[in-house]
Design an enzyme around this catalytic site. Structure first.
Site, PDB file in Angstrom:
ATOM      1  CB  VAL A  11      18.030 106.876  86.149  1.00 27.05           C
ATOM      2  CG1 VAL A  11      16.881 105.824  86.314  1.00 27.05           C
ATOM      3  CG2 VAL A  11      19.277 106.633  86.371  1.00 27.05           C
ATOM      4  CD  GLU A 154      18.444 101.389  84.818  1.00 26.78           C
ATOM      5  OE1 GLU A 154      17.008 100.904  84.666  1.00 26.78           O
ATOM      6  OE2 GLU A 154      19.285 100.467  84.258  1.00 26.78           O
ATOM      7  CE1 TYR A 257      42.538  98.386  84.436  1.00 25.44           C
ATOM      8  CE2 TYR A 257      40.287  98.036  84.876  1.00 25.44           C
ATOM      9  CZ  TYR A 257      41.389  97.860  84.012  1.00 25.44           C
ATOM     10  OH  TYR A 257      41.576  97.138  82.875  1.00 25.44           O
ATOM     11  N   GLY A 259      43.345 104.021  91.711  1.00 26.21           N
ATOM     12  CA  GLY A 259      43.320 105.262  91.269  1.00 26.21           C
ATOM     13  C   GLY A 259      43.126 106.278  92.146  1.00 26.21           C
ATOM     14  CB  CYS A 266      25.713 105.868  91.871  1.00 21.75           C
ATOM     15  SG  CYS A 266      24.528 106.171  90.695  1.00 21.75           S
ATOM     16  NE  ARG A 334      24.962 113.624  89.103  1.00 23.27           N
ATOM     17  CZ  ARG A 334      23.755 113.061  88.895  1.00 23.27           C
ATOM     18  NH1 ARG A 334      22.970 113.402  89.738  1.00 23.27           N
ATOM     19  NH2 ARG A 334      23.606 112.320  87.936  1.00 23.27           N
TER      20      ARG A 334
HETATM   21  N1  LIG Z   1      23.098 108.198  87.310  1.00 26.25           N
HETATM   22  C1  LIG Z   1      23.290 106.998  87.388  1.00 26.25           C
HETATM   23  O1  LIG Z   1      24.352 106.417  86.960  1.00 26.25           O
HETATM   24  C2  LIG Z   1      22.279 106.004  88.025  1.00 26.25           C
HETATM   25  C3  LIG Z   1      22.365 104.738  88.124  1.00 26.25           C
HETATM   26  C4  LIG Z   1      21.535 103.730  88.641  1.00 26.25           C
HETATM   27  C5  LIG Z   1      20.425 104.473  89.459  1.00 26.25           C
HETATM   28  N2  LIG Z   1      20.510 105.932  89.836  1.00 26.25           N
HETATM   29  C6  LIG Z   1      19.565 106.428  90.599  1.00 26.25           C
HETATM   30  O2  LIG Z   1      18.533 107.044  90.036  1.00 26.25           O
HETATM   31  C7  LIG Z   1      17.966 108.324  90.602  1.00 26.25           C
HETATM   32  C8  LIG Z   1      18.021 109.336  89.791  1.00 26.25           C
HETATM   33  O3  LIG Z   1      19.429 109.462  89.255  1.00 26.25           O
HETATM   34  P1  LIG Z   1      19.972 110.607  88.087  1.00 26.25           P
HETATM   35  O4  LIG Z   1      21.174 110.610  87.952  1.00 26.25           O
HETATM   36  O5  LIG Z   1      19.129 110.109  86.886  1.00 26.25           O
HETATM   37  O6  LIG Z   1      19.568 112.032  88.601  1.00 26.25           O
HETATM   38  P2  LIG Z   1      19.534 113.309  87.891  1.00 26.25           P
HETATM   39  O7  LIG Z   1      19.848 114.423  88.871  1.00 26.25           O
HETATM   40  O8  LIG Z   1      20.154 113.299  86.625  1.00 26.25           O
HETATM   41  O9  LIG Z   1      17.876 113.440  87.458  1.00 26.25           O
HETATM   42  C9  LIG Z   1      16.826 113.586  88.386  1.00 26.25           C
HETATM   43  C10 LIG Z   1      15.646 114.540  87.742  1.00 26.25           C
HETATM   44  O10 LIG Z   1      14.631 114.411  88.499  1.00 26.25           O
HETATM   45  C11 LIG Z   1      13.912 115.723  88.407  1.00 26.25           C
HETATM   46  N3  LIG Z   1      12.900 115.916  89.578  1.00 26.25           N
HETATM   47  C12 LIG Z   1      13.010 116.214  90.822  1.00 26.25           C
HETATM   48  N4  LIG Z   1      11.999 116.239  91.436  1.00 26.25           N
HETATM   49  C13 LIG Z   1      10.975 115.845  90.525  1.00 26.25           C
HETATM   50  C14 LIG Z   1       9.604 115.824  90.546  1.00 26.25           C
HETATM   51  N5  LIG Z   1       8.856 115.879  91.876  1.00 26.25           N
HETATM   52  N6  LIG Z   1       8.992 115.474  89.569  1.00 26.25           N
HETATM   53  C15 LIG Z   1       9.716 115.242  88.478  1.00 26.25           C
HETATM   54  N7  LIG Z   1      10.779 115.195  88.197  1.00 26.25           N
HETATM   55  C16 LIG Z   1      11.490 115.505  89.223  1.00 26.25           C
HETATM   56  C17 LIG Z   1      14.984 116.589  88.363  1.00 26.25           C
HETATM   57  O11 LIG Z   1      14.392 117.959  88.039  1.00 26.25           O
HETATM   58  C18 LIG Z   1      16.338 116.109  87.558  1.00 26.25           C
HETATM   59  O12 LIG Z   1      15.802 116.303  86.226  1.00 26.25           O
HETATM   60  C19 LIG Z   1      18.976 108.329  91.750  1.00 26.25           C
HETATM   61  O13 LIG Z   1      18.137 107.688  92.858  1.00 26.25           O
HETATM   62  C20 LIG Z   1      20.378 107.617  91.430  1.00 26.25           C
HETATM   63  O14 LIG Z   1      20.713 107.135  92.549  1.00 26.25           O
HETATM   64  C21 LIG Z   1      21.378 106.676  89.081  1.00 26.25           C
END
Ligand SMILES: NC(=O)c1ccc[n+]([C@@H]2O[C@H](COP(=O)([O-])OP(=O)(O)OC[C@H]3O[C@@H](n4cnc5c(N)ncnc54)[C@H](O)[C@@H]3O)[C@@H](O)[C@H]2O)c1
Length: 445
Positions: A11, A154, A257, A259, A266, A334
Site C-alpha cells: 500500500v 485504501e 467464483y 474455489g 486482507c 500471505r
Molecule cells: N495489501 C493490500 O492489498 C492492501 C489493500 C488495502 C489495505 N491494506 C492495508 O494496508 C496496510 C498495509 O498493508 P501492506 O500489504 O502494504 O503491508 P506490508 O506488510 O506490505 O507493508 C508494511 C510496511 O510497513 C513497514 N513498517 C512497520 N512499522 C513501521 C514504522 N513504524 N515506520 C515505518 N514503516 C513501518 C514494514 O517494514 C513494511 O515494509 C494494512 O493495514 C493492510 O490491511 C492492504
C-alpha cells in the site's frame, strides 16, 4: 504538495509512487533498512504490475525518495500517511503496534501542523487512539501543535494496485474537520477527473467502511464455496449455477467464483478482526464467523480430495503444484490456500514440486530449503516425475496447457483444479481424472 508515507509495503509504495507521479514531493519512510536500500537503488522488493517503472521514473525525477530517518519524514510532509501493517494478533484482533509506533514518532518529532492520514486497515476507534498517542507525546515535550487525524482507507487490489490507485472507484475521507476534507480533496484531484469519487464521512464510518467492503467480498466467496460443496454432493455443477445466478443484476457476475478458498493479506485478517471487534462489544457476529469457518474448511478441500483419491497413501507421492501466490499477478503468499495444501502434503510425507511465475522467491523465503519441497523454474519442470497435477492459482499461463503432453509427463492422468479453470468434458475425453470444486458427483465429489 509534500507528503510523507510511513510503510513501504504494497500500500505505502503504491501510494507513494502514484502521488509522486502526479507531481507531489513524496518521502517514504520504512523501518526495514534493507528494503529502503533496495528502493533507493530504484529496485522494488515486491511484484506488482507497473510499479517498478513508476518507482524508478519518479526516483530519477527527484519527486520520490526513501529513508529510514523518521525525523526527516515528520519534517517533510504536511500529509503524514500511515500505511504500515496491521497483522492479526493472537486473539484475531488487528495488531495496532505499528500504527501507534508511527503515531508516537510523529508526536515526538512534529513542530508544525500535520495531517495524519491513516491508510492502514484499522478497527473503529483507531483514529482516537492515534490522536491520544500524538497528544501524549506533545504533552511530554510541553508542545502545543495542531494536527488532524483522517481515516482514508485504501481499496487497491494487489495485482492491479497501480491502476486502482490511479483510477480509484472511490476515495473515502473520514474526518471531523471540513478544512482537512478540502485539503485531501485537493490532493486527490488528479485521480478524480472524470467524475466525483470522493465521499466524505465521519471517521468511525470510514474505518468501518473498509472492513465492510472486505467482509462483503469474503462473504461472496464463502457463499459460493458453500454452494459448491452442496453442488458436489447433489450432482450439480456450480459453474452452471454461477452463470445462472449472475444474470440477476442484483447478484451480478463479479466475485462469485468458487474455489479452494480466499487468502491474501486482507480478507482473512480483516474478517477475523471485524468479528473480534464485534465480540469485544458483546455482539455475536454469526455471519462473519461462518464466513471464516467456511473458508478454513475450503482451504482443506483439495487435500481431502487428494487423500481420498490415494486412499490416504500419500507418503513419497510427488505432487506438481501450479501456483503459489494467493491470486494471479502478485507474489503475495500471505494466507494463500497453496500454503495450507503444501504444508498438509509435506506433513503427510509427500513430495512437492511447485512452480509460480512470480512467487518462487517468496516461497523460498517462507519455506527455506526442504528436501521434500522443490521450487521449479517452469511449469514443465514441476511436472517431471510427478504423480498428479494440482492447480492453485489461476495464472493465465496455466489456463490452456498441452493436455496430451501433460498426460504423458504425469505418472497418473489426474488433475486437481482448485480454481475451476478447465473444461471437465474435454478433460474426461482426453482421459483425465479431473477433480474440481463443486462440479458434480460424476466428477469425483
Ligand atoms: N495489501 C493490500 O492489498 C492492501 C489493500 C488495502 C489495505 N491494506 C492495508 O494496508 C496496510 C498495509 O498493508 P501492506 O500489504 O502494504 O503491508 P506490508 O506488510 O506490505 O507493508 C508494511 C510496511 O510497513 C513497514 N513498517 C512497520 N512499522 C513501521 C514504522 N513504524 N515506520 C515505518 N514503516 C513501518 C514494514 O517494514 C513494511 O515494509 C494494512 O493495514 C493492510 O490491511 C492492504
Amino acid at each position: 504538495m509534500n507528503i510523507t508515507i510511513f510503510g513501504s509495503g504494497y500500500v505505502g509504495l503504491v501510494t507513494g509512487a502514484c502521488l509522486a507521479e502526479v507531481g507531489n514531493e513524496v518521502l517514504c519512510v520504512d523501518i526495514d533498512a534493507e528494503k529502503i536500500a533496495l528502493l533507493q537503488e530504484g529496485r522494488i522488493p515486491i511484484f506488482e504490475p507497473g510499479l517498478a517503472d513508476l518507482v524508478a521514473d519518479n526516483l530519477r525525477a527527484g519527486r520520490l525518495d526513501f529513508t529510514t530517518d523518521v525525523a526527516r519524514g515528520v519534517a517533510h510532509g504536511l500529509f503524514q500517511f500511515i500505511a504500515v501493517g496491521t497483522p492479526p494478533d493472537e486473539d484475531g484482533s488487528a495488531d495496532l503496534q505499528y500504527v501507534l509506533d508511527v503515531a508516537r514518532s510523529i508526536g515526538q518529532q512534529m513542530s508544525d501542523y500535520r495531517i495524519i492520514v491513516n491508510k492502514s486497515t484499522v478497527p473503529v476507534g483507531t483514529a482516537d487512539k492515534v490522536s491520544a498517542v500524538v497528544h501524549d507525546e506533545l504533552a511530554r515535550r510541553s508542545k502545543s501543535v495542531e494536527f488532524d487525524v483522517v481515516s482514508n482507507p485504501e481499496f487497491l487490489k494487489e495485482g492491479a494496485a497501480v491502476d486502482d490507485f490511479m483510477k480509484p472507484d472511490r476515495i473515502i475521507i473520514g474526518t471531523d474537520n471540513p478544512r482537512t476534507t478540502e485539503l485531501l480533496r485537493a490532493l486527490y484531484t488528479p485521480f478524480n477527473r472524470s467524475r466525483e469519487r470522493v465521499t466524505a464521512m465521519d471517521i468511525r464510518s470510514a474505518e468501518l467502511t473498509k472492513y465492510a467492503a472486505n467482509a462483503m467480498l469474503a462473504t461472496k466467496i464463502s457463499f459460493m464455496n458453500e454452494l459448491a460443496n452442496l453442488a458436489d454432493r447433489l450432482g450439480a455443477d456450480i459453474e452452471q449455477v454461477r452463470i445462472g445466478i449472475g444474470f440477476d443484476p442484483r447478484i451480478g457476475y463479479h466475485f462469485i467464483y468458487p474455489g479452494c478458498g480466499y487468502g491474501g493479506s486482507c480478507f482473512p485478517k480483516d474478517v477475523k478482526a471485524l468479528e473480534r471487534t464485534a465480540r469485544d462489544i458483546g455482539y455475536d457476529a454469526e455471519l462473519l464467523r461462518a464466513v471464516e469457518n467456511v473458508n478454513n474448511r475450503q482451504k482443506n478441500l483439495l487435500f481431502e480430495k487428494i487423500t481420498r483419491h490415494f486412499d490416504g497413501a500419500l507418503q513419497d507421492r510427488v505432487f506438481a503444484l501450479w501456483g503459489l501466490a494467493f491470486k494471479p499477478n502478485t507474489d503475495d503468499m500471505r494466507d494463500a490456500p497453496s500454503r495450507a495444501l503444501l504444508e498438509a502434503l509435506l506433513a503427510a510425507g509427500a513430495q512437492v514440486q511447485a512452480y509460480d511465475p512470480e512467487a518462487l522467491d517468496e516461497a523460498r523465503r517462507i519455506y527455506g530449503k526442504q528436501a521434500a519441497l522443490r521450487l521449479c523454474e517452469s511449469p514443465d519442470t514441476a511436472l517431471k516425475g510427478a504423480d498428479v497435477l494440482v492447480v492453485l492459482t489461476e495464472w493465465n499461463e496455466f489456463r490452456s496447457p498441452d493436455f496430451q503432453r501433460l498426460k504423458t509427463t504425469l505418472k497418473q492422468p489426474v488433475i486437481f483444479d482448485g480454481r475451476n479453470i478447465y473444461n471437465p468434458g474435454l478433460l474426461q475425453e482426453a482421459g483425465f481424472d479431473y477433480y474440481a470444486v463443486g462440479r458434480g458427483k460424476s466428477l469425483h465429489p
